[in-house]
Design an enzyme around this catalytic site. Structure first.
Site, PDB file in Angstrom:
ATOM      1  CE  LYS A 100      -3.591   5.468  -1.089  1.00 43.67           C
ATOM      2  NZ  LYS A 100      -4.749   6.319  -1.923  1.00 43.67           N
TER       3      LYS A 100
ATOM      4  CE1 TYR B 188      -3.900   2.398   0.861  1.00 43.87           C
ATOM      5  CE2 TYR B 188      -2.551   3.507   2.732  1.00 43.87           C
ATOM      6  CZ  TYR B 188      -3.797   3.480   1.943  1.00 43.87           C
ATOM      7  OH  TYR B 188      -4.285   4.214   1.778  1.00 43.87           O
TER       8      TYR B 188
END
Lengths: 450, 244
Positions: free
Chosen positions: B153, B149
């Site tokens: 990002k 993740y």
């Protein structure tokens, strides 16, 4: 996106902050997520904004927080019918619809309640004697039941389910959404008339005399005893028409000035409310009202929700919390019974900060609280002495054939509940037969063996 | 008539909060999400509450080949595009399940970057518009607990920064939002420190204000700026031995 619904352990309480329980809280966002919980077989209770005073919306094993179901789904300006999800706050409805000229047909004394909560408790307002409880404003509701089906319930469709659910304290299923009616208003103002009654006799006479008035309520000084027992301020109100308004409000009749809001940021010491401070408050309030006696125009927020401007007013009672006691006595026994209840309160010197008396009419809900008679609501800071006073008040209520409002209760016993209300046995039978007992339970229903 | 605000990922908690925030200020809305049907209820709610017009659109962030058509077929060109799309499954699960890891990388970086590129093109030509990307503090430094993740990002944050650089002279605003912890479905069941955890409404209000003030990068709760300064400054040799 259908990830499993995960609970979070959280300390929860009702508005009275007694009892406090650590509950597993689930926050579903869709019906299918509620279905997951239903299939798990864990008994649970749906919770709205937590404004029932006691343990009605607590379940240690599983409490279903309905806050994400907060959408308005439809409004019909011809009929005033509003369709809303169960978690919509009444405060939001008022903010949106009062400026457009609409007001709920039935409203309780706080606006910080949800649609689902109002239905589950079948709340009543200052107009109950004339217009009935919240049930009377509900056209239909959608209920997720024990077998995992959604039923549309109304006075004509799934009739029994409808009448058990409105007032059923969330113990018949999960209320998902409902259609209910708002009334058109010309102005956001209430034409209020205030009367002073010097004792209980005079108070009840005023209620009888002004039976035709839409809104009526009495605030009782319950520390006053002897010849003054039951002295009160009786407030009567009607929605003001535009023509009646003073010129300064007539230009924008649906606008009212912003009310000053006060937050109670910390818990008061447990001893802050004692018979001295309450007596002082009551004297002050009584004299202030006495000066104001007569006619006036009051904005809707002040008239219907006087305490809501004190955000977090429950903290005034200190960390131990407080309990509410609310019963209704049948008309025939009301005079004598109310005198006995007030005697008991006054003699105990327990000092109920707020004492509210109101005439009620009939109700249609199979398990709803209201019946034709008088309802008295008292609250007391939590203490050992309070528990004794509650025991006495409950016994007096039984003696005069009254019954109790479960939305306020955290103290009743199964025996007293059954003695007060012959409908309890039927409710329990239906709950068993319909498998509601398997899936829907609150700390209150466990305590009362419902 | 004001041009609408387009929200990509409008069924998320933050997406919903943003919709309420802008509708309350009178902005018409375009709500987009993978399941269009889930938006119909929000459309009704927003229209009744705020009297604004709301349209709903199907948008699949992973189907990048459809993005050009999606942008083309909007009934009206939005003035503000806010991309709230995000996916954060369990890191351990991603390590075992690489297709899931790929989905995380594509959902958090590839899709948002492509769709915002398409709007950037149009906005640059017209000389105004606002592009908002919800990225994450997790992108500021890769950590064992969250690096699929976090890396996606990080890519998205770098993309937004580059896009802002490119459009700096064109009158188009590019806003990077680093929310920190937010109390949403994504973080449900996690134990989050309340001081560091924002409500979705806070994120929405912060975005609204940041657009008005022409900001470039915002942390929703200011404390996160300082936390990340510290986390970024720890030497790698030490960092790799910490459990964060």
């Amino acid at each position: 996106m259908s990830s499993p619904l995960v609970p979070r352990a959280k300390k929860l309480a009702g508005w009275g902050r007694y009892p406090v329980q650590t509950c597993h809280v689930y926050c579903p966002r869709s019906e299918s997520e509620i279905m997951q919980l239903l299939k798990s077989g864990l008994p649970f209770i749906a919770r709205g904004n937590g404004r029932a005073y006691g343990d009605s919306a607590l379940n240690r094993e599983a409490t279903l927080q309905m806050g994400h179901f907060n959408r308005l789904l439809g409004f019909n300006p011809q009929t005033g019918q509003l369709i809303a999800e169960a978690g919509v706050l009444l405060a939001d409805i008022l903010d949106i619809f009062v400026p457009r000229g609409w007001f709920p047909l039935i409203t309780p004394g706080t606006k910080f309640v949800t649609v689902g909560g109002m239905i589950a408790a079948d709340v009543h307002g200052k107009n109950h004697h004339k217009e009935g409880s919240f049930l009377n404003s509900v056209d239909w509701l959608d209920l997720l039941t024990a077998e995992g089906q959604v039923y549309r319930c109304s006075p004509s469709e799934n009739r029994d389910l409808f009448y058990w659910t409105v007032g059923g304290m969330g113990l018949t299923g999960v209320i998902l959404r409902a259609a209910f009616r708002l009334r058109p208003i010309e102005t956001a103002w209430i034409r209020q008339t205030t009367h002073i009654a010097k004792n209980l006799e005079a108070t009840l006479d005023l209620f009888e005399t002004f039976e035709g008035v839409t809104y009526s309520v009495a605030w009782i000084d319950c520390l006053a005893g002897g010849a003054q027992l039951g002295r009160s301020v009786v407030m009567l109100g009607e929605h003001a028409t535009r023509e009646e308004l003073p010129a300064k409000y007539r230009q924008r009749p649906l606008q009212t000035p912003q009310r000053h809001k006060i937050s109670i940021p910390v818990d008061f010491p447990n001893s802050a409310l004692n018979s001295l401070t309450v007596r002082a408050f009551n004297q002050l309030y009584f004299h202030r009202q006495q000066r104001k006696a007569g006619r006036s125009f009051v904005d809707w927020d002040t008239f219907f929700y006087p305490l809501d401007s004190l955000l977090g007013w429950n903290r005034i009672y200190g960390r131990r919390g407080f309990v509410q006691f609310q019963c209704v006595l049948p008309l025939g026994a009301a005079r004598e019974g109310l005198a006995a209840l007030l005697h008991c309160t006054s003699a105990a010197g327990a000092g109920s900060f707020l004492a509210v008396l109101k005439k009620l009419g009939h109700s249609q809900g199979y398990f709803s609280f209201p019946m034709a008679g008088y309802t008295l609501a008292l609250d007391f800071p939590m203490s050992q002495r309070t528990l004794k006073v509650l025991d006495q008040l409950e016994e007096i209520t039984l003696q005069y054939g009254g019954r109790f409002y479960l939305a306020k209760d955290s103290h009743l016993t199964p025996r007293r509940l059954r003695q007060s209300d012959s409908r309890v046995e039927t409710f329990v039978q239906v709950r068993n037969a319909q498998q509601w007992t398997v899936h829907f339970a609150s700390e209150q229903s466990k305590r009362l063996k419902l | 008539m004001t041009a609408p605000v387009l929200i990509l990922g409008a069924t998320s908690d933050i997406g919903r909060a943003i919709a309420h925030c802008f509708a309350a200020q009178g902005y018409p809305l375009q709500l987009a999400a993978r399941q269009r049907s889930r938006l119909e209820l929000d459309k009704a709610d927003l229209e009744i509450r705020y009297g604004v017009s709301v349209s709903v659109h199907e948008f699949d962030v992973l189907a990048v080949e459809t993005h050009a058509d999606f942008v083309q077929q909007l009934p009206q060109q939005p003035a503000i595009v806010i991309c709230v799309v995000g996916l954060m499954p369990d890191q351990k699960e991603c390590e075992q399940n690489l297709p899931l890891a790929l989905k995380v990388m594509r959902t958090n970086y590839e899709g948002p970057a492509i769709v915002l590129s398409l709007f950037a093109q149009r906005f640059e030509q017209q000389g105004f518009g606002t592009l908002v990307g919800i990225s994450s503090v997790a992108g500021e430094r890769g950590r064992a607990s969250n690096y699929f993740y976090g890396s996606a990002k990080a890519g998205f944050t770098a993309f937004l920064s580059g896009l802002r650089h490119r459009l700096a002279q064109s009158g188009v605003q590019v806003l990077t939002v680093l929310p920190g912890y937010v109390n949403t479905r994504m973080t449900e069941g996690m134990k989050l420190p309340s001081l560091l955890t924002a409500e979705p409404q806070e994120v929405a209000n912060a975005i609204f204000t940041a657009i008005a003030k022409k900001k470039d990068v915002i942390y929703v709760r200011p404390i996160w700026r300082w936390i990340m300064v510290v986390i970024r400054s720890i030497p790698e040799s030490l960092f790799k031995r910490l459990s964060l």
